[in-house]
Design a protein around this motif. Structure first.
Motif, PDB file in Angstrom:
ATOM      1  N   VAL A  61      46.739  30.291  89.358  1.00  0.00           N
ATOM      2  CA  VAL A  61      47.532  29.718  88.273  1.00  0.00           C
ATOM      3  C   VAL A  61      48.860  30.438  88.058  1.00  0.00           C
ATOM      4  O   VAL A  61      49.761  29.895  87.428  1.00  0.00           O
ATOM      5  CB  VAL A  61      46.735  29.673  86.954  1.00  0.00           C
ATOM      6  CG1 VAL A  61      45.568  28.699  87.069  1.00  0.00           C
ATOM      7  CG2 VAL A  61      46.233  31.058  86.554  1.00  0.00           C
ATOM      8  N   ASP A  62      48.978  31.666  88.582  1.00  0.00           N
ATOM      9  CA  ASP A  62      50.235  32.398  88.424  1.00  0.00           C
ATOM     10  C   ASP A  62      50.208  33.626  89.328  1.00  0.00           C
ATOM     11  O   ASP A  62      49.138  34.099  89.739  1.00  0.00           O
ATOM     12  CB  ASP A  62      50.434  32.837  86.967  1.00  0.00           C
ATOM     13  CG  ASP A  62      51.896  33.103  86.626  1.00  0.00           C
ATOM     14  OD1 ASP A  62      52.778  32.816  87.466  1.00  0.00           O
ATOM     15  OD2 ASP A  62      52.158  33.599  85.516  1.00  0.00           O
ATOM     16  N   ILE A  76      39.706  33.181  83.292  1.00  0.00           N
ATOM     17  CA  ILE A  76      40.986  33.570  83.892  1.00  0.00           C
ATOM     18  C   ILE A  76      40.895  35.034  84.297  1.00  0.00           C
ATOM     19  O   ILE A  76      40.638  35.911  83.456  1.00  0.00           O
ATOM     20  CB  ILE A  76      42.156  33.348  82.918  1.00  0.00           C
ATOM     21  CG1 ILE A  76      42.300  31.858  82.596  1.00  0.00           C
ATOM     22  CG2 ILE A  76      43.457  33.884  83.518  1.00  0.00           C
ATOM     23  CD1 ILE A  76      42.632  30.960  83.779  1.00  0.00           C
ATOM     24  N   CYS A 107      45.936  24.913  85.993  1.00  0.00           N
ATOM     25  CA  CYS A 107      47.330  25.340  86.058  1.00  0.00           C
ATOM     26  C   CYS A 107      47.682  26.153  84.800  1.00  0.00           C
ATOM     27  O   CYS A 107      46.907  26.213  83.840  1.00  0.00           O
ATOM     28  CB  CYS A 107      48.276  24.147  86.191  1.00  0.00           C
ATOM     29  SG  CYS A 107      48.286  23.039  84.754  1.00  0.00           S
ATOM     30  N   LYS A 108      48.848  26.719  84.826  1.00  0.00           N
ATOM     31  CA  LYS A 108      49.408  27.406  83.665  1.00  0.00           C
ATOM     32  C   LYS A 108      50.283  26.411  82.911  1.00  0.00           C
ATOM     33  O   LYS A 108      51.163  25.770  83.502  1.00  0.00           O
ATOM     34  CB  LYS A 108      50.242  28.608  84.131  1.00  0.00           C
ATOM     35  CG  LYS A 108      50.907  29.392  83.022  1.00  0.00           C
ATOM     36  CD  LYS A 108      51.702  30.549  83.609  1.00  0.00           C
ATOM     37  CE  LYS A 108      52.457  31.320  82.538  1.00  0.00           C
ATOM     38  NZ  LYS A 108      53.225  32.452  83.119  1.00  0.00           N
ATOM     39  N   SER A 110      51.888  27.268  79.788  1.00  0.00           N
ATOM     40  CA  SER A 110      52.972  28.057  79.206  1.00  0.00           C
ATOM     41  C   SER A 110      52.532  29.516  79.224  1.00  0.00           C
ATOM     42  O   SER A 110      51.433  29.831  79.695  1.00  0.00           O
ATOM     43  CB  SER A 110      53.283  27.592  77.777  1.00  0.00           C
ATOM     44  OG  SER A 110      52.148  27.770  76.942  1.00  0.00           O
ATOM     45  N   ASP A 111      53.359  30.407  78.715  1.00  0.00           N
ATOM     46  CA  ASP A 111      52.963  31.810  78.663  1.00  0.00           C
ATOM     47  C   ASP A 111      51.653  31.961  77.898  1.00  0.00           C
ATOM     48  O   ASP A 111      51.525  31.457  76.775  1.00  0.00           O
ATOM     49  CB  ASP A 111      54.055  32.653  77.998  1.00  0.00           C
ATOM     50  CG  ASP A 111      55.278  32.812  78.886  1.00  0.00           C
ATOM     51  OD1 ASP A 111      55.160  32.564  80.107  1.00  0.00           O
ATOM     52  OD2 ASP A 111      56.358  33.167  78.372  1.00  0.00           O
ATOM     53  N   ASN A 112      50.701  32.624  78.509  1.00  0.00           N
ATOM     54  CA  ASN A 112      49.394  32.896  77.890  1.00  0.00           C
ATOM     55  C   ASN A 112      48.587  31.644  77.567  1.00  0.00           C
ATOM     56  O   ASN A 112      47.706  31.669  76.706  1.00  0.00           O
ATOM     57  CB  ASN A 112      49.560  33.736  76.615  1.00  0.00           C
ATOM     58  CG  ASN A 112      50.166  35.093  76.904  1.00  0.00           C
ATOM     59  OD1 ASN A 112      49.759  35.772  77.842  1.00  0.00           O
ATOM     60  ND2 ASN A 112      51.166  35.474  76.116  1.00  0.00           N
ATOM     61  N   CYS A 113      48.894  30.555  78.261  1.00  0.00           N
ATOM     62  CA  CYS A 113      48.133  29.319  78.054  1.00  0.00           C
ATOM     63  C   CYS A 113      47.784  28.697  79.400  1.00  0.00           C
ATOM     64  O   CYS A 113      48.676  28.378  80.189  1.00  0.00           O
ATOM     65  CB  CYS A 113      48.916  28.320  77.203  1.00  0.00           C
ATOM     66  SG  CYS A 113      47.964  26.832  76.800  1.00  0.00           S
ATOM     67  N   PHE A 114      46.484  28.537  79.635  1.00  0.00           N
ATOM     68  CA  PHE A 114      45.994  28.023  80.907  1.00  0.00           C
ATOM     69  C   PHE A 114      45.012  26.881  80.651  1.00  0.00           C
ATOM     70  O   PHE A 114      44.265  26.891  79.680  1.00  0.00           O
ATOM     71  CB  PHE A 114      45.283  29.122  81.704  1.00  0.00           C
ATOM     72  CG  PHE A 114      46.111  30.362  81.909  1.00  0.00           C
ATOM     73  CD1 PHE A 114      46.968  30.467  82.989  1.00  0.00           C
ATOM     74  CD2 PHE A 114      46.045  31.411  81.002  1.00  0.00           C
ATOM     75  CE1 PHE A 114      47.736  31.609  83.166  1.00  0.00           C
ATOM     76  CE2 PHE A 114      46.802  32.557  81.171  1.00  0.00           C
ATOM     77  CZ  PHE A 114      47.662  32.658  82.267  1.00  0.00           C
ATOM     78  N   ASN A 134      44.208  29.659  75.361  1.00  0.00           N
ATOM     79  CA  ASN A 134      45.525  29.794  74.740  1.00  0.00           C
ATOM     80  C   ASN A 134      45.567  31.080  73.916  1.00  0.00           C
ATOM     81  O   ASN A 134      44.786  31.241  72.973  1.00  0.00           O
ATOM     82  CB  ASN A 134      45.810  28.576  73.854  1.00  0.00           C
ATOM     83  CG  ASN A 134      47.215  28.606  73.281  1.00  0.00           C
ATOM     84  OD1 ASN A 134      48.128  29.200  73.862  1.00  0.00           O
ATOM     85  ND2 ASN A 134      47.408  27.963  72.145  1.00  0.00           N
TER      86      ASN A 134
END
Length: 281
Positions: A61-62, A76, A107-108, A110-114, A134
């Protein structure tokens, strides 16, 4: 697709190649073999490093420097390739028979949200779910899915495409501000065909590429769901795809899982990760 235009990234065949991710910052390609718990990292000149993971990971995811963030059996997780160290960052919501389940696609957001799908390792109808993590808080936002796949966020919309490969349908999930589900609708229905939707990606000009398990192909759509092209592939079971930085190449993972010996001989690139040229936007 002429074989001369296809570039094989690595000689290793995957049982279930998946979770492909391209890092523009690192200029590396990353992918997984879910069944064999392997992580592969390739430079642009096809120098490949392989790692064995402690559990089944479904999708990358990142990536940040040497750290790979994945949706896995536990939730995660982070794998530090320099230290070869595995950390569970955020656990999935409790599942009594958790050892029977794994993450699939995701997927990701946003920041800190998967967002990712969880399914049984041996799929059973309706026994999967969709999970949002989140800011460290994990919630199941949808139940009753079987094989969650695709997970393509749509730009300029608070929506994401998620398929249930068992149903052979891609759904458009509309999300609320808090990432709960507002509504869903069928975006693509392939239930009258032998092929089923698997992973996919979206380009900067909103072209959507969708791999077809048992379809020997990738279908290209506009954001409204109208098919605008088809890319024939040298194997029957493509699983996922991602574009490189300038969107001139499409990287595609594939599977040997479930193929007969005759089919493996007929399609020797099965299980390999390949790159094919496409026209950039």
């Amino acid at each position: 697709m002429h074989l001369n235009t296809i570039k094989k990234i690595h000689n290793e065949q995957c049982s279930l190649g998946e979770g492909v991710f391209f890092s523009s910052k690192n200029q590396r390609l990353y992918w997984l073999d879910i069944n064999l718990k392997n992580l592969f990292i390739s430079t642009l000149d096809n120098q490949v490093t392989q790692f064995y993971l402690p559990e089944m990971a479904g999708v990358i995811v990142d990536v940040y420097e040497e750290k790979i963030f994945l949706a896995s059996e536990s939730g995660i997780c982070c794998f530090d390739t320099k230290k070869e160290f595995w950390t569970v960052l955020f656990k999935s919501p409790y599942q009594p028979e958790h050892y029977l389940y794994r993450a699939n696609d995701g997927c990701k957001l946003s920041d800190n949200c998967f967002i990712f799908g969880r399914m049984k390792k041996k799929p059973e109808k309706g026994q999967g779910d969709i999970i949002i993590i989140n800011k460290g808080v994990a919630n199941v936002i949808y139940e009753g899915i079987t094989i969650p796949n695709t997970f393509i966020p749509l730009p300029d919309e608070n929506a994401i495409l998620i398929s249930d490969s068992l149903q052979q349908k891609v759904f458009k999930f509309f999300l609320n501000i808090d990432f709960s589900i507002k509504s869903t609708e069928v975006w693509l229905d392939l239930s009258d065909y032998e092929a089923t939707p698997d992973g996919g990606c979206i380009s900067s000009n909103k072209d959507i590429y969708l791999t077809l398990w048992d379809g020997h192909a990738i279908l290209k759509f506009n954001i409204a769901g109208d098919m605008t092209g088809k890319i024939e592939l040298p194997f029957p079971r493509p699983t996922n795809c991602v574009l490189n930085e300038d969107e001139s190449l499409l990287y595609i993972t594939s599977a040997t899982e479930g193929l007969t010996q005759k089919e493996l001989e007929q399609y020797p690139l099965s299980g390999h990760t390949i790159a094919i040229p496409i026209s950039p936007p």
